[in-house]
Structure formats: C-alpha cells, structure tokens
Write a protein that holds these residues in place. Structure first.
Motif, PDB file in Angstrom:
ATOM      1  N   GLU A 178       0.829  -1.209   0.000  1.00  0.00           N
ATOM      2  CA  GLU A 178       0.000   0.000   0.000  1.00  0.00           C
ATOM      3  C   GLU A 178       0.863   1.258   0.000  1.00  0.00           C
ATOM      4  O   GLU A 178       0.591   2.209  -0.731  1.00  0.00           O
ATOM      5  CB  GLU A 178      -0.906  -0.015   1.237  1.00  0.00           C
ATOM      6  CG  GLU A 178      -1.985   1.023   1.225  1.00  0.00           C
ATOM      7  CD  GLU A 178      -2.945   0.849   2.381  1.00  0.00           C
ATOM      8  OE1 GLU A 178      -3.227   1.853   3.040  1.00  0.00           O
ATOM      9  OE2 GLU A 178      -3.392  -0.292   2.631  1.00  0.00           O
ATOM     10  N   VAL A 179       1.916   1.276   0.800  1.00  0.00           N
ATOM     11  CA  VAL A 179       2.799   2.435   0.870  1.00  0.00           C
ATOM     12  C   VAL A 179       3.538   2.624  -0.452  1.00  0.00           C
ATOM     13  O   VAL A 179       3.745   3.752  -0.900  1.00  0.00           O
ATOM     14  CB  VAL A 179       3.791   2.301   2.047  1.00  0.00           C
ATOM     15  CG1 VAL A 179       4.912   3.311   1.951  1.00  0.00           C
ATOM     16  CG2 VAL A 179       3.059   2.464   3.365  1.00  0.00           C
ATOM     17  N   ALA A 180       3.924   1.530  -1.101  1.00  0.00           N
ATOM     18  CA  ALA A 180       4.626   1.638  -2.387  1.00  0.00           C
ATOM     19  C   ALA A 180       3.758   2.336  -3.435  1.00  0.00           C
ATOM     20  O   ALA A 180       4.268   3.019  -4.315  1.00  0.00           O
ATOM     21  CB  ALA A 180       5.040   0.252  -2.885  1.00  0.00           C
ATOM     22  N   GLY A 181       2.436   2.199  -3.323  1.00  0.00           N
ATOM     23  CA  GLY A 181       1.528   2.832  -4.260  1.00  0.00           C
ATOM     24  C   GLY A 181       1.112   4.240  -3.870  1.00  0.00           C
ATOM     25  O   GLY A 181       0.400   4.905  -4.609  1.00  0.00           O
ATOM     26  N   ALA A 182       1.567   4.696  -2.706  1.00  0.00           N
ATOM     27  CA  ALA A 182       1.210   6.044  -2.250  1.00  0.00           C
ATOM     28  C   ALA A 182       2.068   7.090  -2.962  1.00  0.00           C
ATOM     29  O   ALA A 182       3.242   6.854  -3.256  1.00  0.00           O
ATOM     30  CB  ALA A 182       1.425   6.151  -0.740  1.00  0.00           C
ATOM     31  N   LEU A 183       1.489   8.237  -3.221  1.00  0.00           N
ATOM     32  CA  LEU A 183       2.225   9.338  -3.850  1.00  0.00           C
ATOM     33  C   LEU A 183       3.042  10.027  -2.760  1.00  0.00           C
ATOM     34  O   LEU A 183       2.626  11.033  -2.201  1.00  0.00           O
ATOM     35  CB  LEU A 183       1.259  10.314  -4.525  1.00  0.00           C
ATOM     36  CG  LEU A 183       0.389   9.723  -5.632  1.00  0.00           C
ATOM     37  CD1 LEU A 183      -0.565  10.771  -6.184  1.00  0.00           C
ATOM     38  CD2 LEU A 183       1.243   9.134  -6.735  1.00  0.00           C
ATOM     39  N   ARG A 184       4.200   9.476  -2.465  1.00  0.00           N
ATOM     40  CA  ARG A 184       4.978   9.969  -1.335  1.00  0.00           C
ATOM     41  C   ARG A 184       6.302  10.621  -1.717  1.00  0.00           C
ATOM     42  O   ARG A 184       6.998  11.138  -0.867  1.00  0.00           O
ATOM     43  CB  ARG A 184       5.216   8.856  -0.330  1.00  0.00           C
ATOM     44  CG  ARG A 184       5.986   7.687  -0.867  1.00  0.00           C
ATOM     45  CD  ARG A 184       5.964   6.531   0.125  1.00  0.00           C
ATOM     46  NE  ARG A 184       6.904   5.515  -0.260  1.00  0.00           N
ATOM     47  CZ  ARG A 184       7.968   5.188   0.439  1.00  0.00           C
ATOM     48  NH1 ARG A 184       8.222   5.790   1.566  1.00  0.00           N
ATOM     49  NH2 ARG A 184       8.776   4.250   0.013  1.00  0.00           N
ATOM     50  N   HIS A 185       6.640  10.612  -2.992  1.00  0.00           N
ATOM     51  CA  HIS A 185       7.840  11.298  -3.468  1.00  0.00           C
ATOM     52  C   HIS A 185       7.378  12.621  -4.093  1.00  0.00           C
ATOM     53  O   HIS A 185       6.748  12.616  -5.157  1.00  0.00           O
ATOM     54  CB  HIS A 185       8.596  10.435  -4.480  1.00  0.00           C
ATOM     55  CG  HIS A 185       8.951   9.087  -3.924  1.00  0.00           C
ATOM     56  ND1 HIS A 185      10.010   8.905  -3.079  1.00  0.00           N
ATOM     57  CD2 HIS A 185       8.360   7.876  -4.080  1.00  0.00           C
ATOM     58  CE1 HIS A 185      10.076   7.631  -2.737  1.00  0.00           C
ATOM     59  NE2 HIS A 185       9.075   6.978  -3.332  1.00  0.00           N
TER      60      HIS A 185
END
Length: 133
Positions: free
Chosen positions: A52-59
C-alpha cells in the motif's frame, strides 16, 4: 498436619497459575501455536502495508519560478507527486497578472508521454531522486 497445609497452599497457587495461563493463550504447546499464528498475521499485515505504501504518492518536489519576465515573486510552480514505481502526476500553475492556469500531466514509470517544461522536468527529477536541486 503442616505438610497437608503446605500441599493445600501449593494446589491453590497451581490453580491460580493454571487460570492465568489459560487466559493468556493456553499451555506451552498451544501458546507457541498461537504466537506463531499471530506472527504470521503480523507478517501478512506488514506485507500488505508495504504494498500500500509503495503505491502512495509519497515522493514530492516543488519548483517555484517566474513564468514571465515582468512578474516577480516566483508565483508559478511545478510540483511532482510520485509513487515508488515512478507513477504519478506533475501539476503546474502558471501565474500571470490577470490570471492563473493550472495543468496536470500524467507520469508513468518516471516519464510523461506529454512534453514537460524544464521546470516540470526539474520537479520530476527532484521527486525521483529525493532531493531538491
């Protein structure tokens, strides 16, 4: 008589300990199985959260600039929002004296099929590298 009293106290303590053990998940063999099941459940949940975190727009990176020579204050900006795979969006807002326009461009695998401006490219590169230029 003293031996009988001591045996009674020991039996009572044993029953109390047995009840406590039953409340915490059973005997040694059952407790190990329960702990193993709990560990498996935790590992499954951690794997799900990582996906789930890998798919989050976090960069994320933002580049501010003056779009027009007669304007000051660097009111225009381009912002890149990416997930771990480099998928996301670049959003640009161009500020002029009388109006502002906002554009969004999709990003797949770290690149866009639409031509990016130098500022959008800079925001995209900064988001992918994790550091501002």
């Amino acid at each position: 008589m003293l031996a009988l009293l001591t045996a009674g106290v020991a039996l009572r303590r044993l029953r109390v300990l047995d009840r406590r053990l039953a409340r915490t998940g059973g005997g040694a063999a059952e407790g190990a199985g329960t702990s193993g099941e709990r560990l498996d459940a935790v590992e499954t949940e951690v794997a799900r959260l990582r996906d789930e975190v890998a798919g989050a727009l976090r960069h994320v990176a933002v580049v501010r600039y003056d779009a027009f020579g007669d304007m000051g204050g660097r009111m225009s900006f381009s912002a890149a929002f990416l997930d771990d795979a480099g998928d996301g969006v670049v959003v640009s807002s161009i500020h002029a004296r009388g109006e502002s326009r906002t554009y969004g461009k999709a990003v797949v695998g770290g690149d866009s099929d639409v031509v990016l401006t130098p500022e959008e490219r800079q925001a995209l590169d900064a988001a992918r590298s994790g550091r501002a230029d």
